[in-house]
Design a protein around this motif. Structure first.
Motif, PDB file in Angstrom:
ATOM      1  N   UNK A  74       0.497  -1.590   0.014  1.00  0.00           N
ATOM      2  CA  UNK A  74      -0.413   0.238  -0.153  1.00  0.00           C
ATOM      3  C   UNK A  74       1.051   1.483  -0.247  1.00  0.00           C
ATOM      4  N   UNK A  75       0.405   2.188  -0.611  1.00  0.00           N
ATOM      5  CA  UNK A  75       1.626   3.213  -0.945  1.00  0.00           C
ATOM      6  C   UNK A  75       0.922   4.351   0.178  1.00  0.00           C
ATOM      7  N   UNK A  76      -0.065   4.312   0.381  1.00  0.00           N
ATOM      8  CA  UNK A  76      -0.486   5.093   1.612  1.00  0.00           C
ATOM      9  C   UNK A  76      -0.160   4.779   3.572  1.00  0.00           C
ATOM     10  N   UNK A  77       0.430   3.228   3.291  1.00  0.00           N
ATOM     11  CA  UNK A  77       0.786   2.703   4.399  1.00  0.00           C
ATOM     12  C   UNK A  77       2.535   3.125   4.121  1.00  0.00           C
ATOM     13  N   UNK A  88      -6.974   5.552  11.763  1.00  0.00           N
ATOM     14  CA  UNK A  88      -6.260   4.603  11.440  1.00  0.00           C
ATOM     15  C   UNK A  88      -6.001   3.348  11.066  1.00  0.00           C
ATOM     16  N   UNK A  89      -5.946   2.503  10.515  1.00  0.00           N
ATOM     17  CA  UNK A  89      -5.747   1.184  10.159  1.00  0.00           C
ATOM     18  C   UNK A  89      -4.385   0.111   9.855  1.00  0.00           C
ATOM     19  N   UNK A  90      -4.829  -1.071   9.805  1.00  0.00           N
ATOM     20  CA  UNK A  90      -4.055  -2.188   9.727  1.00  0.00           C
ATOM     21  C   UNK A  90      -4.348  -2.196   7.731  1.00  0.00           C
ATOM     22  N   UNK A  91      -2.680  -2.115   7.293  1.00  0.00           N
ATOM     23  CA  UNK A  91      -3.265  -1.974   5.822  1.00  0.00           C
ATOM     24  C   UNK A  91      -3.239  -4.088   5.426  1.00  0.00           C
ATOM     25  N   UNK A 115      -4.255  -0.245  -0.729  1.00  0.00           N
ATOM     26  CA  UNK A 115      -4.856  -1.351  -0.215  1.00  0.00           C
ATOM     27  C   UNK A 115      -6.399  -0.509  -0.329  1.00  0.00           C
ATOM     28  N   UNK A 116      -7.287  -1.764   0.353  1.00  0.00           N
ATOM     29  CA  UNK A 116      -8.620  -2.109  -0.163  1.00  0.00           C
ATOM     30  C   UNK A 116      -9.138  -1.376   1.400  1.00  0.00           C
ATOM     31  N   UNK A 117      -7.815  -0.935   2.695  1.00  0.00           N
ATOM     32  CA  UNK A 117      -8.995  -0.605   3.785  1.00  0.00           C
ATOM     33  C   UNK A 117      -8.274   0.766   4.133  1.00  0.00           C
ATOM     34  N   UNK A 118      -7.143   1.112   3.485  1.00  0.00           N
ATOM     35  CA  UNK A 118      -7.100   2.784   2.860  1.00  0.00           C
ATOM     36  C   UNK A 118      -7.857   3.270   2.426  1.00  0.00           C
ATOM     37  N   UNK A 122      -9.041   7.756   2.205  1.00  0.00           N
ATOM     38  CA  UNK A 122      -8.496   8.431   1.677  1.00  0.00           C
ATOM     39  C   UNK A 122     -10.287  10.065   1.130  1.00  0.00           C
ATOM     40  N   UNK A 123      -9.437  11.111   1.106  1.00  0.00           N
ATOM     41  CA  UNK A 123     -11.021  11.942   0.869  1.00  0.00           C
ATOM     42  C   UNK A 123     -10.351  12.469  -0.530  1.00  0.00           C
ATOM     43  N   UNK A 124     -10.856  12.358  -1.160  1.00  0.00           N
ATOM     44  CA  UNK A 124     -11.426  13.158  -2.861  1.00  0.00           C
ATOM     45  C   UNK A 124     -10.884  12.087  -3.886  1.00  0.00           C
ATOM     46  N   UNK A 125     -11.265  10.900  -3.460  1.00  0.00           N
ATOM     47  CA  UNK A 125     -11.103   9.850  -4.187  1.00  0.00           C
ATOM     48  C   UNK A 125     -11.506   9.406  -5.263  1.00  0.00           C
ATOM     49  N   UNK A 126     -11.417   8.064  -6.321  1.00  0.00           N
ATOM     50  CA  UNK A 126     -12.420   7.467  -7.549  1.00  0.00           C
ATOM     51  C   UNK A 126     -10.828   6.221  -7.581  1.00  0.00           C
ATOM     52  N   UNK A 127     -11.619   5.064  -7.477  1.00  0.00           N
ATOM     53  CA  UNK A 127     -11.218   3.551  -7.100  1.00  0.00           C
ATOM     54  C   UNK A 127     -11.216   3.785  -8.724  1.00  0.00           C
ATOM     55  N   UNK A 128     -10.532   3.132  -9.602  1.00  0.00           N
ATOM     56  CA  UNK A 128     -10.207   3.008 -11.050  1.00  0.00           C
ATOM     57  C   UNK A 128     -10.265   1.707 -10.910  1.00  0.00           C
ATOM     58  N   UNK A 129      -9.121   0.521 -10.352  1.00  0.00           N
ATOM     59  CA  UNK A 129      -9.193  -0.441 -10.576  1.00  0.00           C
ATOM     60  C   UNK A 129      -8.589  -1.549  -9.999  1.00  0.00           C
TER      61      UNK A 129
END
Length: 190
Positions: A74-77, A88-91, A115-118, A122-129
């Motif tokens: 996960x890039x966020x993690x 807070x979450x676990x990736x 990851x699917x948890x993060x 995240x604000x202002x996001x669109x899941x692409x794939x």
């Protein structure tokens, strides 16, 4: 004696991220920059609307061209989940490719493997794939489809009854109670 494992473990790789940034200057001109140095960007211009459209389209093109890798971290993690510091979450979960852009700022577009948890945090996001889980598709053959038999509403089957022999399904009624008119208070107390 040596034990050989039939499947080699999948090595994890760092989650990818692309950043497209619109940078303004004092003379009211701007440039577009991409974190991928191989990308060709337009020259500095005073047409800010055209540059903003180009930046949005360029980030969308990165999102469309990239396939999320199932073995990516996960890039966020990897940044310590700085993008969602209050939660807070676990990736965990499947790798998701997201496009993130805050329209109030309007100058930065991010495409990231998270990851699917993060992703929902995240604000202002669109899941692409979403990446397929590794080894799931090839490990098990698809289950055979059940043989189609004529059916009767309610889930029961009747091998002797054909489609023309079936009774018409009853019309469905709403479960909500009929709307009752509300009494208005006249201001008097009882």
């Amino acid at each position: 004696m040596t034990t050989a494992h039939p499947a080699t473990p999948i090595e994890r790789v760092a989650g990818r991220a692309w950043t497209v940034r619109l940078t303004g200057y004092a003379d009211r001109s701007a440039t577009v920059a991409c974190s991928n140095t191989a990308c060709k960007m337009p020259a500095r211009s005073k047409d800010l609307a055209a540059l903003r459209r180009f930046a949005a389209q360029h980030a969308a093109a990165h999102a469309k061209a990239a396939n999320p890798r199932p073995n990516a971290w996960c890039h966020c993690g990897s940044t310590g989940c700085e993008a969602h510091p209050d939660t807070r979450t676990q990736c965990a979960g499947a790798v998701t490719l997201i496009l993130r852009h805050d329209p109030t700022v309007g100058r930065v577009w991010n495409v990231e493997e998270v990851c699917a948890a993060c992703a929902p945090l995240l604000a202002h996001t669109t899941a692409v794939a979403r990446a397929a889980r590794p080894g799931r598709a090839s490990a098990q053959p698809p289950a055979p489809a059940p043989a189609a038999r004529p059916g009767v509403p309610g889930g029961f089957s009747s091998p002797a009854a054909g489609p023309e022999d079936r009774p018409a399904a009853p019309a469905r009624r709403s479960r909500r109670a009929a709307q009752r008119p509300q009494r208005r208070s006249s201001g008097r107390q009882r």
